[in-house]
Design an enzyme around this catalytic site. Structure first.
Site, PDB file in Angstrom:
ATOM      1  N   ASP A  15       0.850  -1.194   0.000  1.00  0.00           N
ATOM      2  CA  ASP A  15       0.000   0.000   0.000  1.00  0.00           C
ATOM      3  C   ASP A  15       0.892   1.253   0.000  1.00  0.00           C
ATOM      4  O   ASP A  15       0.763   2.122  -0.862  1.00  0.00           O
ATOM      5  CB  ASP A  15      -0.917   0.003   1.238  1.00  0.00           C
ATOM      6  CG  ASP A  15      -1.739  -1.267   1.334  1.00  0.00           C
ATOM      7  OD1 ASP A  15      -2.666  -1.423   0.533  1.00  0.00           O
ATOM      8  OD2 ASP A  15      -1.432  -2.116   2.191  1.00  0.00           O
ATOM      9  N   GLU A 261       2.198  -6.483  -5.478  1.00  0.00           N
ATOM     10  CA  GLU A 261       1.949  -5.618  -6.639  1.00  0.00           C
ATOM     11  C   GLU A 261       3.199  -4.885  -7.091  1.00  0.00           C
ATOM     12  O   GLU A 261       3.625  -5.003  -8.228  1.00  0.00           O
ATOM     13  CB  GLU A 261       0.872  -4.574  -6.298  1.00  0.00           C
ATOM     14  CG  GLU A 261      -0.462  -5.206  -6.037  1.00  0.00           C
ATOM     15  CD  GLU A 261      -1.621  -4.245  -6.153  1.00  0.00           C
ATOM     16  OE1 GLU A 261      -1.453  -3.110  -6.644  1.00  0.00           O
ATOM     17  OE2 GLU A 261      -2.726  -4.640  -5.751  1.00  0.00           O
TER      18      GLU A 261
HETATM   19  O1  TRH Z   1       4.356  -6.086   0.664  1.00  0.00           O
HETATM   20  P1  TRH Z   1       3.488  -6.627  -0.390  1.00  0.00           P
HETATM   21  O2  TRH Z   1       3.054  -7.987  -0.236  1.00  0.00           O
HETATM   22  O3  TRH Z   1       2.251  -5.697  -0.507  1.00  0.00           O
HETATM   23  C1  TRH Z   1       0.932  -5.744  -0.729  1.00  0.00           C
HETATM   24  C2  TRH Z   1       0.014  -6.884  -0.575  1.00  0.00           C
HETATM   25  O4  TRH Z   1       0.068  -7.672  -1.700  1.00  0.00           O
HETATM   26  C3  TRH Z   1      -1.338  -6.340  -0.361  1.00  0.00           C
HETATM   27  O5  TRH Z   1      -2.294  -7.307  -0.283  1.00  0.00           O
HETATM   28  C4  TRH Z   1      -1.724  -5.387  -1.467  1.00  0.00           C
HETATM   29  O6  TRH Z   1      -2.908  -4.786  -1.065  1.00  0.00           O
HETATM   30  C5  TRH Z   1      -0.674  -4.347  -1.604  1.00  0.00           C
HETATM   31  O7  TRH Z   1       0.555  -4.963  -1.847  1.00  0.00           O
HETATM   32  C6  TRH Z   1      -0.958  -3.324  -2.668  1.00  0.00           C
HETATM   33  O8  TRH Z   1       4.261  -6.568  -1.819  1.00  0.00           O
HETATM   34  P2  TRH Z   1       4.582  -5.374  -2.796  1.00  0.00           P
HETATM   35  O9  TRH Z   1       3.334  -4.882  -3.438  1.00  0.00           O
HETATM   36  O10 TRH Z   1       5.623  -5.840  -3.679  1.00  0.00           O
HETATM   37  O11 TRH Z   1       5.155  -4.230  -1.879  1.00  0.00           O
HETATM   38  C7  TRH Z   1       6.410  -4.285  -1.277  1.00  0.00           C
HETATM   39  C8  TRH Z   1       7.043  -2.902  -1.317  1.00  0.00           C
HETATM   40  O12 TRH Z   1       8.205  -2.880  -0.510  1.00  0.00           O
HETATM   41  C9  TRH Z   1       7.474  -2.494  -2.710  1.00  0.00           C
HETATM   42  O13 TRH Z   1       7.231  -1.112  -2.897  1.00  0.00           O
HETATM   43  C10 TRH Z   1       8.971  -2.746  -2.707  1.00  0.00           C
HETATM   44  C11 TRH Z   1       9.301  -2.394  -1.287  1.00  0.00           C
HETATM   45  N1  TRH Z   1      10.540  -2.975  -0.774  1.00  0.00           N
HETATM   46  C12 TRH Z   1      11.623  -2.135  -0.508  1.00  0.00           C
HETATM   47  O14 TRH Z   1      11.535  -0.915  -0.768  1.00  0.00           O
HETATM   48  N2  TRH Z   1      12.741  -2.672   0.027  1.00  0.00           N
HETATM   49  C13 TRH Z   1      12.866  -3.995   0.310  1.00  0.00           C
HETATM   50  O15 TRH Z   1      13.929  -4.412   0.809  1.00  0.00           O
HETATM   51  C14 TRH Z   1      11.770  -4.861  -0.011  1.00  0.00           C
HETATM   52  C15 TRH Z   1      11.886  -6.324   0.242  1.00  0.00           C
HETATM   53  C16 TRH Z   1      10.615  -4.320  -0.531  1.00  0.00           C
END
Ligand code: TRH
Length: 366
Positions: A15, A261
């Site tokens: 999010d 996402e």
């Molecule tokens: O964390 P997520 O699983 O997020 C979610 C869920 O899927 C949720 O249900 C949904 O509603 C929401 O997304 C929109 O996975 P996502 O989407 O990949 O988000 C992780 C974020 O964290 C992404 O912006 C990348 C960031 N990130 C970093 O900046 N540094 C890191 O070391 C890691 C591992 C991730």
């Protein structure tokens, strides 16, 4: 224009991750953004330096409504913000535009729903804006300088900067996933070739840490599905990286395991073979999402074994993880070709922030 981008952190980091990328992308287009968020704590590691043009505010309606109000993922605005919006619409021309930014999916309903109005009480209209993979959607978040930054990226320097040394013939695999009971099986599959597994914080690190360390593959019990860490797999537990550095991780790897996402989109831009774990839904709807995304790779389809790997990694019943899929060879060159082909097609789409800006401008004059 002044944008009010409302975000509630429901779970995980997507999010805030998506909203931060959208905020910075709008700022790069010359917009002023107020990111109004109920839990900004993850920004401390995701974006510690902030971004000119983006102000982070606590969850409350600012005294004056912006030109655009974006409700991320149907997060329901504070009541005061809706009241304020009503008043502003009556007295201000052009009236503020109210957008509901939806979740990312490759399913067909997205094209049908993108851009539709949702009439609200009091004559207000909220517009649905759907990210997506085709021309009839709002596209994907992408920075204007993405390709330049990728072409300047030095993988070995990045690894060295993190004190990681690659052994001869070792490949790099990144792992960002939800808790996944198939992780031990996956690691056995990766051990077909020397592999450096860079593990993001969260459930993946917890599962990897719980695996007994085998001194050598010979010492392993004969069953392939044993939960020990084989000698051909070295693991590094990463700290939370900034969003920019998380991209670097994906560019440095030969195979990326991503989830949710935003990391999915970043994995697609990396253009490397990837495996996506969708956020699991109780009714099993995530299996349809996985299938819909697999279909986006056509005409350079993902090899059948890779499709099975995606389904197996997402817990599809009765699908085994084929150990050979992750071995180098023809499948993996087809897999690379599929990833690059989808990336090249997606690069032809206008990015999400530019599309959203155009959409809002059109609604302001309508
Ligand atoms: O964390 P997520 O699983 O997020 C979610 C869920 O899927 C949720 O249900 C949904 O509603 C929401 O997304 C929109 O996975 P996502 O989407 O990949 O988000 C992780 C974020 O964290 C992404 O912006 C990348 C960031 N990130 C970093 O900046 N540094 C890191 O070391 C890691 C591992 C991730």
């Amino acid at each position: 224009m002044l944008w009010d981008l409302y975000c509630r952190v429901v779970d995980n980091h997507g999010d805030v991750g998506v909203c931060w990328r959208l905020a910075t992308a709008l700022a790069a287009l010359g917009q002023q953004v107020r990111l109004i968020i109920d839990d900004a704590s993850a920004l401390a590691w995701m974006a510690p330096h902030g971004q000119p043009g983006v102000t982070v505010l606590p969850w409350a309606a600012p005294p004056v409504t912006g030109d655009v109000v974006v409700e991320a993922f149907g997060c329901d605005l504070p009541t005061a913000a809706v009241e304020q919006l009503h008043k502003t619409v009556q007295r201000q021309q052009p009236a503020p535009v109210w957008i509901n930014l939806e979740h990312l999916s490759a399913e067909p309903y997205v094209e049908r729903s993108h851009g539709l109005p949702s009439p609200q009480p009091g004559g207000l209209v909220k517009w649905f804006f759907y990210p997506g993979f085709t021309a009839r959607t709002g596209g994907l978040l992408r920075e204007a300088d993405l390709l330049t930054a990728q072409s300047r990226f030095d993988r070995m320097a990045w690894l060295a900067g993190r004190h990681i040394t690659l052994l001869p013939a070792e490949r790099v695999v990144s792992l960002f996933c939800y808790d996944n009971p198939r992780l031990a099986e996956l690691i056995q599959a990766l051990a077909e070739v020397p592999t450096l597994l860079l593990v993001a914080p969260g459930p993946a690190q917890q599962r990897v840490a719980a695996l007994p360390r085998a001194r050598s593959t010979e010492a392993l019990p004969p069953r392939r599905s044993t939960a020990a860490l084989p000698k051909h797999v070295r693991t590094v537990a990463l700290p939370w990286l900034t969003q920019q550095d998380f991209d670097h991780l994906l560019w440095a790897a030969d195979i990326n395991f991503v989830r949710g996402e935003d990391s999915l989109v970043r994995g697609l831009w990396a253009g490397k073979p990837l495996v996506w774990q969708a956020y699991a839904q109780q009714d099993g709807a995530h299996h349809r999402k996985v299938q819909a995304l697999i279909e986006q790779f056509a005409p350079a389809a993902l090899p059948a074994a890779v499709q099975a790997l995606w389904r197996g990694w997402n817990g599809a019943p009765g699908v085994a993880i084929d150990l050979q899929t992750l071995a180098p060879g023809e499948v993996s060159s087809d897999w690379s070709a599929a990833a690059q082909s989808l990336r090249n097609r997606l690069l032809l789409q206008p990015d999400l922030a530019s599309q959203l800006l155009r959409f809002v401008m059109a609604k302001r004059v309508a």
